[in-house]
Design a protein around this motif. Structure first.
Motif, PDB file in Angstrom:
ATOM      1  N   LEU A 122       0.822  -1.210   0.000  1.00  9.94           N
ATOM      2  CA  LEU A 122       0.000   0.000   0.000  1.00  9.94           C
ATOM      3  C   LEU A 122       0.857   1.260   0.000  1.00  9.94           C
ATOM      4  N   GLY A 123       1.967   1.210   0.723  1.00  9.36           N
ATOM      5  CA  GLY A 123       2.880   2.356   0.736  1.00  9.36           C
ATOM      6  C   GLY A 123       3.411   2.656  -0.657  1.00  9.36           C
ATOM      7  N   ILE A 124       3.768   1.604  -1.378  1.00  9.34           N
ATOM      8  CA  ILE A 124       4.203   1.781  -2.763  1.00  9.34           C
ATOM      9  C   ILE A 124       3.056   2.347  -3.594  1.00  9.34           C
ATOM     10  N   GLY A 125       1.833   1.884  -3.300  1.00 11.14           N
ATOM     11  CA  GLY A 125       0.663   2.408  -4.007  1.00 11.14           C
ATOM     12  C   GLY A 125       0.455   3.893  -3.781  1.00 11.14           C
ATOM     13  N   VAL A 126       0.611   4.354  -2.549  1.00 13.21           N
ATOM     14  CA  VAL A 126       0.473   5.777  -2.231  1.00 13.21           C
ATOM     15  C   VAL A 126       1.518   6.581  -3.004  1.00 13.21           C
ATOM     16  N   LEU A 127       2.764   6.122  -2.944  1.00  9.62           N
ATOM     17  CA  LEU A 127       3.840   6.824  -3.651  1.00  9.62           C
ATOM     18  C   LEU A 127       3.619   6.786  -5.162  1.00  9.62           C
ATOM     19  N   SER A 128       3.101   5.691  -5.660  1.00  8.61           N
ATOM     20  CA  SER A 128       2.862   5.539  -7.089  1.00  8.61           C
ATOM     21  C   SER A 128       1.779   6.506  -7.571  1.00  8.61           C
ATOM     22  N   ILE A 129       0.707   6.643  -6.813  1.00  7.92           N
ATOM     23  CA  ILE A 129      -0.339   7.593  -7.199  1.00  7.92           C
ATOM     24  C   ILE A 129       0.227   9.008  -7.218  1.00  7.92           C
ATOM     25  N   ALA A 130       1.014   9.356  -6.206  1.00  4.07           N
ATOM     26  CA  ALA A 130       1.641  10.684  -6.172  1.00  4.07           C
ATOM     27  C   ALA A 130       2.535  10.878  -7.394  1.00  4.07           C
ATOM     28  N   TYR A 131       3.297   9.864  -7.742  1.00  7.69           N
ATOM     29  CA  TYR A 131       4.176   9.909  -8.919  1.00  7.69           C
ATOM     30  C   TYR A 131       3.377  10.192 -10.187  1.00  7.69           C
ATOM     31  N   PHE A 132       2.278   9.475 -10.390  1.00  6.41           N
ATOM     32  CA  PHE A 132       1.496   9.661 -11.604  1.00  6.41           C
ATOM     33  C   PHE A 132       0.741  10.991 -11.607  1.00  6.41           C
ATOM     34  N   VAL A 133       0.354  11.482 -10.440  1.00  8.23           N
ATOM     35  CA  VAL A 133      -0.271  12.813 -10.365  1.00  8.23           C
ATOM     36  C   VAL A 133       0.733  13.871 -10.822  1.00  8.23           C
ATOM     37  N   VAL A 134       1.970  13.760 -10.348  1.00  3.56           N
ATOM     38  CA  VAL A 134       3.008  14.711 -10.756  1.00  3.56           C
ATOM     39  C   VAL A 134       3.250  14.602 -12.262  1.00  3.56           C
ATOM     40  N   ARG A 135       3.373  13.382 -12.765  1.00  8.49           N
ATOM     41  CA  ARG A 135       3.586  13.201 -14.215  1.00  8.49           C
ATOM     42  C   ARG A 135       2.429  13.797 -15.016  1.00  8.49           C
ATOM     43  N   ALA A 136       1.201  13.556 -14.566  1.00  9.63           N
ATOM     44  CA  ALA A 136       0.038  14.091 -15.278  1.00  9.63           C
ATOM     45  C   ALA A 136       0.042  15.615 -15.245  1.00  9.63           C
ATOM     46  N   SER A 137       0.420  16.185 -14.114  1.00 10.69           N
ATOM     47  CA  SER A 137       0.448  17.648 -14.007  1.00 10.69           C
ATOM     48  C   SER A 137       1.505  18.267 -14.914  1.00 10.69           C
ATOM     49  N   ARG A 138       2.470  17.477 -15.327  1.00  8.80           N
ATOM     50  CA  ARG A 138       3.518  17.942 -16.247  1.00  8.80           C
ATOM     51  C   ARG A 138       3.194  17.598 -17.704  1.00  8.80           C
ATOM     52  N   GLY A 139       1.975  17.103 -17.941  1.00  4.87           N
ATOM     53  CA  GLY A 139       1.529  16.861 -19.302  1.00  4.87           C
ATOM     54  C   GLY A 139       1.815  15.489 -19.866  1.00  4.87           C
ATOM     55  N   HIS A 140       2.324  14.563 -19.072  1.00  3.18           N
ATOM     56  CA  HIS A 140       2.611  13.210 -19.563  1.00  3.18           C
ATOM     57  C   HIS A 140       1.316  12.400 -19.645  1.00  3.18           C
TER      58      HIS A 140
END
Length: 154
Positions: A122-140
């Motif tokens: 679950l910890g990896i899941g939390v970090l993973s969602i944060a990672y993809f939110v950042v990527r999405a906010s940068r247009g990826h």
């Protein structure tokens, strides 16, 4: 997810009060490694997390009041999704609920051992969602489709 990590962590911390056998330690290490790989990387990072973000992006671009009201369920693929996504999401959700009910009945140290793997996944899941939110906010673009019904696709 973060709430579950916080709630389960004290049960994992209780393992420090036990003198684990070599077998229990081996199971703990193997279980944590397996959960990091299967739940954390394969489940969350490769599938669930990018899809949650992709569906959130789709909802932001195509808001409907009833879907916005059900946003957490929408993002998890539990409502307004392709037939396959709905079936998969509901089966996984119900299976997790069943597993949680069973694991709550297990005594320490085995409960802590199981929960240690879950906390890592679950910890990896939390970090993973944060990672993809950042990527999405940068247009990826997300590496998975949002799995919305064809009539709802842009």
């Amino acid at each position: 997810l973060l709430n579950a990590v916080i709630r389960l962590s004290p049960l994992v911390a209780e393992l420090a009060d036990y003198r684990l056998t070599v077998f229990e330690l081996a199971v703990l290490v193997g279980w944590v490694a397996m959960m990091a790989w299967s739940e954390g990387y394969k489940g969350f990072h490769r599938q669930f997390s990018p899809r949650v973000v992709a569906r959130a992006q789709h909802l932001a671009a195509h808001p409907r009041p009833w879907l916005v009201a059900l946003a957490p369920f929408y993002c998890m693929g539990l409502v307004h999704a392709t037939r396959r996504r709905l079936i998969t999401s509901w089966i996984v959700t119900l299976a997790i609920i069943g597993i949680v009910v069973v694991v709550r009945q297990i005594a320490q140290p085995w409960r802590g051992i199981v929960d240690a793997g879950v906390v890592v996944g679950l910890g990896i899941g939390v970090l993973s969602i944060a990672y993809f939110v950042v990527r999405a906010s940068r247009g990826h673009a997300m590496p998975v489709p949002p799995d919305v019904p064809v009539a709802a696709a842009p």
